[in-house]
Each structure stands twice: as structure tokens, then as C-alpha cells.
Scaffold this motif. Sequence first.
Motif, PDB file in Angstrom:
ATOM      1  N   ALA A  65       0.588  -0.953  -0.067  1.00  0.00           N
ATOM      2  CA  ALA A  65      -0.476   0.196  -0.108  1.00  0.00           C
ATOM      3  C   ALA A  65       0.894   1.557   0.470  1.00  0.00           C
ATOM      4  O   ALA A  65       0.592   2.223  -0.452  1.00  0.00           O
ATOM      5  N   SER A  66       1.932   0.791   0.622  1.00  0.00           N
ATOM      6  CA  SER A  66       2.358   3.016   1.274  1.00  0.00           C
ATOM      7  C   SER A  66       3.684   1.623   1.757  1.00  0.00           C
ATOM      8  O   SER A  66       4.492   0.938   2.050  1.00  0.00           O
ATOM      9  N   LEU A  67       5.135   3.210   2.100  1.00  0.00           N
ATOM     10  CA  LEU A  67       6.162   2.652   2.459  1.00  0.00           C
ATOM     11  C   LEU A  67       6.202   1.950   3.370  1.00  0.00           C
ATOM     12  O   LEU A  67       7.515   0.825   3.471  1.00  0.00           O
ATOM     13  N   GLY A  68       5.308   2.258   4.317  1.00  0.00           N
ATOM     14  CA  GLY A  68       5.719   1.245   5.629  1.00  0.00           C
ATOM     15  C   GLY A  68       5.548  -0.508   5.109  1.00  0.00           C
ATOM     16  O   GLY A  68       6.089  -1.216   5.892  1.00  0.00           O
ATOM     17  N   GLU A  69       4.287  -0.442   4.613  1.00  0.00           N
ATOM     18  CA  GLU A  69       4.671  -2.078   3.984  1.00  0.00           C
ATOM     19  C   GLU A  69       5.380  -3.126   2.920  1.00  0.00           C
ATOM     20  O   GLU A  69       5.956  -3.846   3.391  1.00  0.00           O
ATOM     21  N   TYR A  70       5.508  -1.365   2.370  1.00  0.00           N
ATOM     22  CA  TYR A  70       6.930  -2.002   2.217  1.00  0.00           C
ATOM     23  C   TYR A  70       8.719  -2.272   2.593  1.00  0.00           C
ATOM     24  O   TYR A  70       9.334  -3.796   2.393  1.00  0.00           O
ATOM     25  N   GLU A  71       8.290  -1.824   3.332  1.00  0.00           N
ATOM     26  CA  GLU A  71       9.724  -2.083   4.690  1.00  0.00           C
ATOM     27  C   GLU A  71       9.142  -3.254   5.593  1.00  0.00           C
ATOM     28  O   GLU A  71      10.144  -3.861   5.936  1.00  0.00           O
ATOM     29  N   GLN A  72       8.214  -3.505   5.480  1.00  0.00           N
ATOM     30  CA  GLN A  72       7.558  -4.803   6.245  1.00  0.00           C
ATOM     31  C   GLN A  72       7.724  -6.344   5.293  1.00  0.00           C
ATOM     32  O   GLN A  72       8.303  -7.390   5.733  1.00  0.00           O
ATOM     33  N   GLY A  73       7.466  -5.801   3.887  1.00  0.00           N
ATOM     34  CA  GLY A  73       7.565  -7.004   3.089  1.00  0.00           C
ATOM     35  C   GLY A  73       9.536  -7.254   3.076  1.00  0.00           C
ATOM     36  O   GLY A  73       9.372  -8.025   2.051  1.00  0.00           O
ATOM     37  N   LEU A  74       9.857  -6.127   2.556  1.00  0.00           N
ATOM     38  CA  LEU A  74      11.191  -6.169   1.917  1.00  0.00           C
ATOM     39  C   LEU A  74      12.291  -7.612   2.164  1.00  0.00           C
ATOM     40  O   LEU A  74      12.612  -7.539   1.275  1.00  0.00           O
ATOM     41  N   PHE A  93       2.910   0.118  -5.694  1.00  0.00           N
ATOM     42  CA  PHE A  93       2.210   1.024  -4.768  1.00  0.00           C
ATOM     43  C   PHE A  93       0.779   1.504  -4.870  1.00  0.00           C
ATOM     44  O   PHE A  93       0.893   1.840  -6.287  1.00  0.00           O
ATOM     45  N   PHE A  94      -0.154   1.763  -4.107  1.00  0.00           N
ATOM     46  CA  PHE A  94      -0.952   2.213  -4.165  1.00  0.00           C
ATOM     47  C   PHE A  94      -0.888   3.876  -3.644  1.00  0.00           C
ATOM     48  O   PHE A  94      -1.273   5.339  -4.078  1.00  0.00           O
ATOM     49  N   SER A  95       0.144   4.157  -2.502  1.00  0.00           N
ATOM     50  CA  SER A  95      -0.117   5.557  -1.781  1.00  0.00           C
ATOM     51  C   SER A  95       1.349   6.373  -2.167  1.00  0.00           C
ATOM     52  O   SER A  95       2.358   5.610  -2.911  1.00  0.00           O
ATOM     53  N   PRO A  96       1.213   7.446  -2.557  1.00  0.00           N
ATOM     54  CA  PRO A  96       2.647   8.280  -3.649  1.00  0.00           C
ATOM     55  C   PRO A  96       3.831   7.954  -2.702  1.00  0.00           C
ATOM     56  O   PRO A  96       4.844   8.357  -2.699  1.00  0.00           O
ATOM     57  N   VAL A 101       9.302   7.353  -3.130  1.00  0.00           N
ATOM     58  CA  VAL A 101      10.091   6.465  -2.118  1.00  0.00           C
ATOM     59  C   VAL A 101      11.268   6.171  -2.503  1.00  0.00           C
ATOM     60  O   VAL A 101      12.054   5.749  -2.174  1.00  0.00           O
ATOM     61  N   ARG A 102      10.192   5.519  -3.063  1.00  0.00           N
ATOM     62  CA  ARG A 102      11.305   3.905  -3.388  1.00  0.00           C
ATOM     63  C   ARG A 102      10.774   3.164  -5.151  1.00  0.00           C
ATOM     64  O   ARG A 102      10.782   2.297  -5.037  1.00  0.00           O
ATOM     65  N   LYS A 103      10.634   4.192  -5.627  1.00  0.00           N
ATOM     66  CA  LYS A 103      10.272   4.287  -6.924  1.00  0.00           C
ATOM     67  C   LYS A 103      12.040   3.519  -7.496  1.00  0.00           C
ATOM     68  O   LYS A 103      11.416   3.167  -9.550  1.00  0.00           O
ATOM     69  N   ASN A 104      12.935   3.274  -7.176  1.00  0.00           N
ATOM     70  CA  ASN A 104      14.110   3.017  -7.266  1.00  0.00           C
ATOM     71  C   ASN A 104      14.380   2.113  -6.946  1.00  0.00           C
ATOM     72  O   ASN A 104      15.592   1.942  -7.174  1.00  0.00           O
ATOM     73  N   SER A 105      14.517   1.349  -5.862  1.00  0.00           N
ATOM     74  CA  SER A 105      13.998   0.387  -5.718  1.00  0.00           C
ATOM     75  C   SER A 105      14.973  -0.951  -5.788  1.00  0.00           C
ATOM     76  O   SER A 105      14.152  -1.065  -7.383  1.00  0.00           O
TER      77      SER A 105
END
Length: 420
Positions: A65-74, A93-96, A101-105
Motif C-alpha cells: 500500500a505504502s512505504l510502511g508495508e514496503y519496509e515490512q515486506g522487504l 504501490f497505491f500511495s504516493p 520514496v521507493r520508485k528506484n528500489s
Amino acid sequence: MYFSTKEIKVGLIYNTGIRIAKFGLKCLAPVNKKIRLGVKGRTETYTILKNNISKNDKTLWFHCASLGEYEQGLPVFQGLRKHYKTHKIVLTFFSPSGYQVRKNSPIANVVVYLPLDTKKNASRFLNIVNPELTIFVKYDIWPNFLNELKSRGLRALLISAAFRDNQSFFKFYGKTLRDALFTFEHIFTQNESSKVLLESINYNTVTVSGDTRFDRVSNQLKTNNQLHFIEDFKNNKLCVVAGSSWPEDESLFVNFINSKVPENIKFIIAPHNIKSQQIKNLKEKLNTKTVLFSEKEEKNLADATVFVIDTIGLLSKIYSYADIAYVGGAMGNTGLHNTLEPAVFGIPIIIGPNHTKFPEAKSMIDNNGMFSISNQKEFNFILNELIENNRKRLYSGKKNSEFIIKNKGAVIQILDYLRI
């Protein structure tokens, strides 16, 4: 497949709601920057996908959904990345706030906004991506996308799921979302209560693996956390770090710092919002020597009492220099930010009162490693106590590091299920 009249009506209501949401977002886009970024970004999704994925590519799809979930799943994403070396990974992602922040992950080959959850979008998206495996994080559930995955016989897992009984999944009106849960091959939950809730709706392919964020923050200890400018500022003195602070959090620090504070105490404030006017207002309210990150090259950091971090991406490393941490978000209603990031470094943590949706906070409070305050008086009391009582400060910090160690292991369980 047979659908009852009631099921068809519920589905129509959901799909109508999505169309209304799409219209509403377009109307609000001109006056809201965050919404505008999302609306514009979703218009580019299919072009980006077509330019980067061919029919012969094998793919994995990770959605957050957003940055928090990305960090959670990383940490799970990283494990899959190592195993599926020849696959292309699509990260959505759904949220900007996550995408920007992670568009270049480096974990993904393609990063895009997930289109709104219509049947047409789901079909079009999956025609291009056709993922061998899909991972959703926490509870960002999109029925049309998930139903389309299932109809194509494509695997999908939900990881680090955390459910509460007041969510739509468990209400009489939540059938569409509830049914979407059954499209997952397996759900890994953070806690036993989430498993019980799933079983109450007869979803039984569930495992309590814990929260992958414990593995994520534990990996921070393996990285180089050295920041020479923080060392220069700290100058071997006791350091209090306020991370992801909002104005209501910062007012506590302004009042505390502007009172008589011992000379051997340093303060680092890392605001969640780094807009220039907000940073300017914060600095002007402090009546002690304050330096901004953006001006650090021109200042003698060791002479300053307060260091305001008007940039992003450094907080995880900065916590390694803290003797005491304050994590923002719970003094207001914006939501408590990540308390596990400072906890892994074995330091006591102070938060606001609005933390009921964060089970890890309750656990650390019960474990005597975290302290919840509701007003300035309580804040002053507990912060002074942690500053002056070296034994209590070290004991509380140790309880937090032990809590992190005890709860590691979710990633291993998930990857083991996938036979990796």
C-alpha cells in the motif's frame, strides 16, 4: 460458476464505489499534491509495464500500500530476489508516499502505481505482468485483482497480515473483501488473534509467523550505521532522538528544551514533514543553539544543542546514536511511526497515547521498554527520569533489544513455505 443475487448486488456496490472513488480522486487532484501524484502516476502504469516486460519474461509481483508495508515486506522480497534471479520483479504501490520514496528500489525491475481495482484494470494489468507468484503485504486487499489472479490459476500470498474485529472483513457488509481473502493460497499473520479472526470466517490456510519487520530492523545491525556528522554533533554526550515527529510531538520537545536542560544533553529532531516553513517554525521556537542538516557544512556541530534533520532516509542510522528515543505520530491521530527501528539498538522509547492499533507498542510497554505519555507533564517526568537514571535507561533499552530478538523469524517461515 453460480453467483447468488445477493453476491451480485454486493459486487455491484463495490465496483460502483471504485468508479465513484476514481471520479472523486480526479476532482481532488488539482488541489491536493499527493492525490495528484497518484492520479498522474496511474495514467503511466501500463506504458511503463509494456516498455519493461515482454511476453517471454518470467515475473513476480510484490504489492504494498505504502512505504510502511514496503519496509515490512522487504526482507521477504530480498529472499525471493536471491532465489528468482532470472525473474523480473514488478513492485506496485497505491500511495504516493511509498512510490515516491521507493520508485528506484533495487529490489524490483519495474516500480509502478497499482491501477484502481476495476475488473478491466485487473485483466489488463495481469495480461502484461502474468506473475508466477504474487505477494501482498499486511491488508491492502483488492478483490478484482485477486479474483483475476485466482481465475487464472496464479499463486498469491498475504504476509504480515494483522486483522482487527472491527474491520470490514468481519462485518455483515464486508462480503466482497472477505471473499477476496479466500483467493490467497496462504496467509501469514503477525499474531494469534488475527489467525482466530480468519478462522471465524472459515479461512484455515493460515500460519502465525510473526511480523517481518522484526527481521527487517534486525538487518539494520548488519549494516554500516556510521554518520560522522552525527558523531561530531553528539560529541560523546547523552543524545535524545525524536524520530518521525509531528508538530504536536515537537511542541513537547520545544517546551522541554526551552526549560533548563543540563548542558551534557543533545537533541536530534527528525520531523516527518520536512517542508521548509515547518522546519523554519520549529527552529524559531527553540531558544538554544540549533543547526539544520541542510546547513551542517557551515556550522560547528559540536557547539549546537539541537540538530534538526531536514532530509529523509537517515533516521534508521541516526537511531544508532540515540540513548533515548521518542517516536512520533501517537500524540495526534496520524498513526504511530516505526518503533522497532530504535528498539533494535537497545534504547528506551517514549510515545504518545494513541497506540492501540500497534500491538508491538503494547508489548514493549508491558515489557518496560517503552513509555506512553499523554501530556507535557508526563513527558517531562519520564524523559528526566531516563536521563538521570542510568540504570533504568539501560535496563529499558535492553528489554527492547530482547523483544526484537525474541520475535525474529517470520521471513524464514515464509520462505520455507515457498521451499526456498
